[in-house]
Design an enzyme around this catalytic site. Structure first.
Site, PDB file in Angstrom:
ATOM      1  N   GLU A 107       4.125   4.333   5.906  1.00 59.67           N
ATOM      2  CA  GLU A 107       3.287   3.348   5.250  1.00 59.67           C
ATOM      3  C   GLU A 107       1.815   3.642   5.449  1.00 59.67           C
ATOM      4  O   GLU A 107       2.287   5.134   5.322  1.00 59.67           O
ATOM      5  CB  GLU A 107       2.220   3.230   6.813  1.00 59.67           C
ATOM      6  CG  GLU A 107       2.661   1.969   7.617  1.00 59.67           C
ATOM      7  CD  GLU A 107       1.652   0.575   6.595  1.00 59.67           C
ATOM      8  OE1 GLU A 107       1.406   1.002   5.738  1.00 59.67           O
ATOM      9  OE2 GLU A 107       1.751  -0.714   7.029  1.00 59.67           O
ATOM     10  N   ASP A 108       1.176   3.620   4.035  1.00 63.40           N
ATOM     11  CA  ASP A 108      -0.442   4.267   3.877  1.00 63.40           C
ATOM     12  C   ASP A 108      -1.746   4.570   4.769  1.00 63.40           C
ATOM     13  O   ASP A 108      -1.796   5.382   5.073  1.00 63.40           O
ATOM     14  CB  ASP A 108      -1.149   3.636   2.845  1.00 63.40           C
ATOM     15  CG  ASP A 108      -1.494   2.121   3.060  1.00 63.40           C
ATOM     16  OD1 ASP A 108      -0.780   1.539   3.710  1.00 63.40           O
ATOM     17  OD2 ASP A 108      -2.006   1.030   1.656  1.00 63.40           O
TER      18      ASP A 108
ATOM     19  N   GLY B 208       1.304  -1.816   0.373  1.00 56.56           N
ATOM     20  CA  GLY B 208       0.002   0.033  -0.120  1.00 56.56           C
ATOM     21  C   GLY B 208       0.955   1.420   0.112  1.00 56.56           C
ATOM     22  O   GLY B 208       0.521   2.337  -0.610  1.00 56.56           O
TER      23      GLY B 208
ATOM     24  N   ASP C 151      -4.818   2.028  10.813  1.00 56.59           N
ATOM     25  CA  ASP C 151      -6.329   1.280  11.537  1.00 56.59           C
ATOM     26  C   ASP C 151      -6.259   1.059  12.880  1.00 56.59           C
ATOM     27  O   ASP C 151      -6.516   1.886  13.258  1.00 56.59           O
ATOM     28  CB  ASP C 151      -6.226   0.102  10.086  1.00 56.59           C
ATOM     29  CG  ASP C 151      -8.039  -0.227  10.317  1.00 56.59           C
ATOM     30  OD1 ASP C 151      -9.070   0.199  10.924  1.00 56.59           O
ATOM     31  OD2 ASP C 151      -8.174  -0.574   8.518  1.00 56.59           O
TER      32      ASP C 151
ATOM     33  N   ARG D 151      -5.346   0.678  -6.684  1.00 62.23           N
ATOM     34  CA  ARG D 151      -3.936   0.929  -6.123  1.00 62.23           C
ATOM     35  C   ARG D 151      -3.831   2.566  -7.255  1.00 62.23           C
ATOM     36  O   ARG D 151      -2.652   2.655  -6.123  1.00 62.23           O
ATOM     37  CB  ARG D 151      -2.856  -0.056  -6.149  1.00 62.23           C
ATOM     38  CG  ARG D 151      -3.265  -1.103  -4.856  1.00 62.23           C
ATOM     39  CD  ARG D 151      -2.458  -2.184  -4.587  1.00 62.23           C
ATOM     40  NE  ARG D 151      -1.730  -3.881  -3.282  1.00 62.23           N
ATOM     41  CZ  ARG D 151      -2.307  -3.016  -2.719  1.00 62.23           C
ATOM     42  NH1 ARG D 151      -1.847  -2.504  -2.244  1.00 62.23           N
ATOM     43  NH2 ARG D 151      -2.368  -4.471  -1.857  1.00 62.23           N
TER      44      ARG D 151
HETATM   45  C1  PRP Z   1      -3.082  -2.476   5.247  1.00 61.45           C
HETATM   46  C2  PRP Z   1      -2.268  -0.764   5.145  1.00 61.45           C
HETATM   47  C3  PRP Z   1      -1.541  -0.979   6.858  1.00 61.45           C
HETATM   48  C4  PRP Z   1      -2.275  -2.707   7.583  1.00 61.45           C
HETATM   49  C5  PRP Z   1      -3.236  -1.228   9.178  1.00 61.45           C
HETATM   50  O1  PRP Z   1      -1.907  -3.098   4.807  1.00 61.45           O
HETATM   51  O2  PRP Z   1      -1.046  -0.905   4.396  1.00 61.45           O
HETATM   52  O3  PRP Z   1      -0.679  -1.992   6.494  1.00 61.45           O
HETATM   53  O4  PRP Z   1      -3.294  -2.791   6.816  1.00 61.45           O
HETATM   54  O5  PRP Z   1      -3.896  -2.128   9.666  1.00 61.45           O
HETATM   55  P1  PRP Z   1      -3.691  -1.903  11.435  1.00 61.45           P
HETATM   56  O6  PRP Z   1      -3.388  -0.542  11.769  1.00 61.45           O
HETATM   57  O7  PRP Z   1      -5.479  -2.191  11.078  1.00 61.45           O
HETATM   58  O8  PRP Z   1      -3.112  -2.877  11.332  1.00 61.45           O
HETATM   59  P2  PRP Z   1      -2.581  -4.808   4.219  1.00 61.45           P
HETATM   60  O9  PRP Z   1      -2.981  -5.362   4.735  1.00 61.45           O
HETATM   61  O10 PRP Z   1      -4.190  -4.065   3.301  1.00 61.45           O
HETATM   62  O11 PRP Z   1      -1.551  -4.786   3.128  1.00 61.45           O
HETATM   63  P3  PRP Z   1      -1.127  -3.615   2.077  1.00 61.45           P
HETATM   64  O12 PRP Z   1      -0.709  -2.433   2.099  1.00 61.45           O
HETATM   65  O13 PRP Z   1      -0.231  -5.133   0.941  1.00 61.45           O
HETATM   66  O14 PRP Z   1      -2.558  -3.930   0.878  1.00 61.45           O
END
Ligand code: PRP
Length: 178
Positions: free
Chosen positions: A98-99, A43, A102, A164
């Site tokens: 990070e993107d 991401g 959450d 994306r």
């Molecule tokens: C997303 C995002 C963070 C994580 C955040 O990754 O990039 O790494 O979830 O969530 P949290 O704060 O609840 O832990 P994802 O697993 O969707 O992978 P990606 O970046 O490859 O889309």
């Protein structure tokens, strides 16, 4: 595909100017420190690329891939490292890029994991944050935008690996997008 999104949350120009502001702050804070930017795949890839090119101090780039167990929209807190860093970070100033934050579980785990490798410092730069979804207290030094509890896609963020490559960030309509 792109025109199907009628609700653009954060436009291209807004993203560009916020990324420039974050890069300026990082450049100032890391003057003379040669930071290592760690992109969390996938991401953060566009954010990292744009951010790094706006940073004016010498810096290096590295990449990690992690996967959380559980459903695609909820993190369980258990994180598996699929691709580790190439660099030895002992004594280095690390900035995790990070993107989105959450629940905060992924970054809490990652920060702890990287801290255990004896870096000089570890900070986090996240494009987005969803404070309402937090499960653990997590302080992020550099944050782009706060978003509400909606499913957002674009500029690196996906829904089932799609969207994306959008140049903006949009809310995924509940009925989906063709
Ligand atoms: C997303 C995002 C963070 C994580 C955040 O990754 O990039 O790494 O979830 O969530 P949290 O704060 O609840 O832990 P994802 O697993 O969707 O992978 P990606 O970046 O490859 O889309």
């Amino acid at each position: 595909m792109i025109t199907e999104f009628d609700q653009i949350l954060i436009g291209e120009k807004e993203i560009r100017s916020r990324v420039a502001e974050l890069a300026a702050r990082i450049s100032e804070d890391y003057e003379g420190k040669d930071p290592l930017l760690v992109c969390v795949l996938k991401g953060a890839v566009f954010f990292m690329a744009d951010l790094a090119r706006q940073i004016t101090v010498p810096c290096e780039l590295d990449f990690m891939a992690v996967s959380s167990y559980g459903s695609s929209t909820d993190s369980s807190g258990v994180v598996r490292i699929l691709k580790d860093l190439d660099a030895n970070i002992e004594g280095r100033h690390v900035v995790i890029v990070e993107d989105i934050i959450d629940s905060g579980l992924t970054l809490s785990y990652l920060r702890k994991n990287l801290h255990a490798r004896n870096p000089a410092s570890v900070e986090v730069c996240s494009l987005l944050t969803k404070p309402s979804r937090r499960k653990v207290d997590f302080a992020c030094k550099y944050t782009g935008f706060e978003v509400a509890d909606e499913f957002v896609v674009g500029y690196g963020l996906d829904y089932q690996e799609k969207y994306r490559n959008l140049r903006f960030i949009a809310v995924l309509p509940e009925e989906g997008v063709e």
